[in-house]
Scaffold this motif. Structure first.
Motif, mmCIF file in Angstrom:
data_model
loop_
_atom_site.group_PDB
_atom_site.id
_atom_site.type_symbol
_atom_site.label_atom_id
_atom_site.label_comp_id
_atom_site.label_asym_id
_atom_site.label_seq_id
_atom_site.Cartn_x
_atom_site.Cartn_y
_atom_site.Cartn_z
ATOM 1 N N ILE A 46 58.354 -14.994 -10.499
ATOM 2 C CA ILE A 46 57.626 -13.756 -10.754
ATOM 3 C C ILE A 46 56.242 -14.124 -11.283
ATOM 4 O O ILE A 46 56.110 -14.971 -12.167
ATOM 5 C CB ILE A 46 58.356 -12.868 -11.784
ATOM 6 N N ARG A 47 55.240 -13.431 -10.749
ATOM 7 C CA ARG A 47 53.874 -13.737 -11.168
ATOM 8 C C ARG A 47 53.030 -12.479 -11.148
ATOM 9 O O ARG A 47 53.232 -11.592 -10.325
ATOM 10 C CB ARG A 47 53.273 -14.757 -10.199
ATOM 11 N N GLY A 48 52.080 -12.409 -12.034
ATOM 12 C CA GLY A 48 51.080 -11.354 -12.005
ATOM 13 C C GLY A 48 49.850 -11.873 -11.284
ATOM 14 O O GLY A 48 49.536 -13.053 -11.358
ATOM 15 N N VAL A 67 49.009 -7.512 -11.206
ATOM 16 C CA VAL A 67 49.987 -6.800 -10.386
ATOM 17 C C VAL A 67 51.207 -7.702 -10.277
ATOM 18 O O VAL A 67 51.102 -8.858 -9.867
ATOM 19 C CB VAL A 67 49.409 -6.495 -8.990
ATOM 20 N N LEU A 68 52.350 -7.186 -10.633
ATOM 21 C CA LEU A 68 53.565 -7.985 -10.619
ATOM 22 C C LEU A 68 54.049 -8.199 -9.181
ATOM 23 O O LEU A 68 54.139 -7.249 -8.406
ATOM 24 C CB LEU A 68 54.658 -7.288 -11.425
ATOM 25 N N VAL A 69 54.325 -9.466 -8.852
ATOM 26 C CA VAL A 69 54.863 -9.825 -7.541
ATOM 27 C C VAL A 69 56.134 -10.633 -7.782
ATOM 28 O O VAL A 69 56.119 -11.613 -8.525
ATOM 29 C CB VAL A 69 53.862 -10.650 -6.712
ATOM 30 N N VAL A 70 57.230 -10.208 -7.162
ATOM 31 C CA VAL A 70 58.515 -10.880 -7.299
ATOM 32 C C VAL A 70 58.811 -11.610 -5.997
ATOM 33 O O VAL A 70 58.735 -11.018 -4.912
ATOM 34 C CB VAL A 70 59.646 -9.878 -7.597
ATOM 35 N N PRO A 108 42.368 -12.743 0.090
ATOM 36 C CA PRO A 108 42.984 -13.952 0.636
ATOM 37 C C PRO A 108 43.094 -15.095 -0.375
ATOM 38 O O PRO A 108 44.101 -15.808 -0.394
ATOM 39 C CB PRO A 108 42.070 -14.326 1.803
ATOM 40 N N ASP A 109 42.102 -15.266 -1.233
ATOM 41 C CA ASP A 109 42.157 -16.330 -2.248
ATOM 42 C C ASP A 109 43.315 -16.107 -3.218
ATOM 43 O O ASP A 109 43.945 -17.063 -3.672
ATOM 44 C CB ASP A 109 40.853 -16.405 -3.048
ATOM 45 N N ASN A 110 43.590 -14.852 -3.550
ATOM 46 C CA ASN A 110 44.692 -14.553 -4.463
ATOM 47 C C ASN A 110 46.039 -14.730 -3.773
ATOM 48 O O ASN A 110 47.001 -15.187 -4.399
ATOM 49 C CB ASN A 110 44.552 -13.152 -5.040
ATOM 50 N N ILE A 111 46.122 -14.374 -2.499
ATOM 51 C CA ILE A 111 47.346 -14.615 -1.736
ATOM 52 C C ILE A 111 47.623 -16.114 -1.694
ATOM 53 O O ILE A 111 48.746 -16.566 -1.947
ATOM 54 C CB ILE A 111 47.245 -14.043 -0.309
ATOM 55 N N GLU A 112 46.596 -16.880 -1.401
ATOM 56 C CA GLU A 112 46.756 -18.340 -1.330
ATOM 57 C C GLU A 112 47.207 -18.918 -2.670
ATOM 58 O O GLU A 112 48.112 -19.757 -2.733
ATOM 59 C CB GLU A 112 45.456 -19.001 -0.886
ATOM 60 N N ALA A 113 46.605 -18.465 -3.762
ATOM 61 C CA ALA A 113 46.989 -18.961 -5.089
ATOM 62 C C ALA A 113 48.443 -18.625 -5.402
ATOM 63 O O ALA A 113 49.195 -19.474 -5.904
ATOM 64 C CB ALA A 113 46.061 -18.382 -6.158
ATOM 65 N N LEU A 114 48.862 -17.406 -5.099
ATOM 66 C CA LEU A 114 50.256 -17.016 -5.325
ATOM 67 C C LEU A 114 51.203 -17.881 -4.498
ATOM 68 O O LEU A 114 52.217 -18.380 -5.004
ATOM 69 C CB LEU A 114 50.468 -15.548 -4.942
#
Length: 165
Positions: A46-48, A67-70, A108-114
């Motif tokens: 889980i990450r914000g 934003v919480l992502v599970v 896209p940078d945040n998607i990649e980091a997640l």
């Protein structure tokens, strides 16, 4: 937040993982997974993250920095196939009456980091690698001013939001 964009970035991020171990990995949106309740033999991460929202009623946009992502993931050794399921939690417009819960839009940078963080967890959990050193820090791209509004946060309503921690 297009499915294709997440899939393309996932394939890019997990390319070395696939080369290292020869297992196929896929990613799927799944709005039915619940935080802190992975299915048997599944792992959870889980990450914000920073994302933007747009109200489908009035068109207003707003940023949110956590934003919480599970993510739930597992590797089937029998089929040599790994699956990552994920669910980003939604928010609603604070000015519209009877507002819809809106899905976040990630840069896209945040998607990649997640996804780099998920790939790291896959290596630790599924392949027993040690990632104490040299792991990828998550540095969300974007700015958000103001407090978190729990009344408009789906994760808060479900009792899983980390904003209050």
């Amino acid at each position: 937040m297009s499915r294709r964009e997440w899939q393309d970035i996932f394939e890019e991020v997990t390319g070395e993982l696939v080369e290292d171990y020869g297992d196929d990995w896929i990613i799927e949106f799944d709005d039915t997974i619940e935080a802190y309740k992975p299915a048997r033999d599944w792992y959870q991460y889980i990450r914000g993250a920073f994302a933007r929202f747009r109200c489908s009623k009035c068109g207003k946009t707003w940023p949110s920095r956590r934003v919480l992502v599970v993510f739930h993931f597992r590797l089937s050794r029998k089929s040599r196939r790994g699956t990552v399921k994920f669910r980003p939690f939604r928010q609603e417009c604070r000015t519209c009456r009877d507002a819809e819960m809106e899905k976040p839009k990630f840069a896209p940078d945040n998607i990649e980091a997640l996804l780099q963080k998920v790939e790291e967890r896959i290596r630790v959990r599924c392949y027993r690698e040690n990632w104490d050193d040299g792991h990828v820090p998550l540095r969300p791209v974007g700015r958000s001013e103001g407090p978190h509004e729990a009344a408009h946060c789906e994760a808060c309503r479900r009792g899983v939001c980390r904003q209050s921690e």
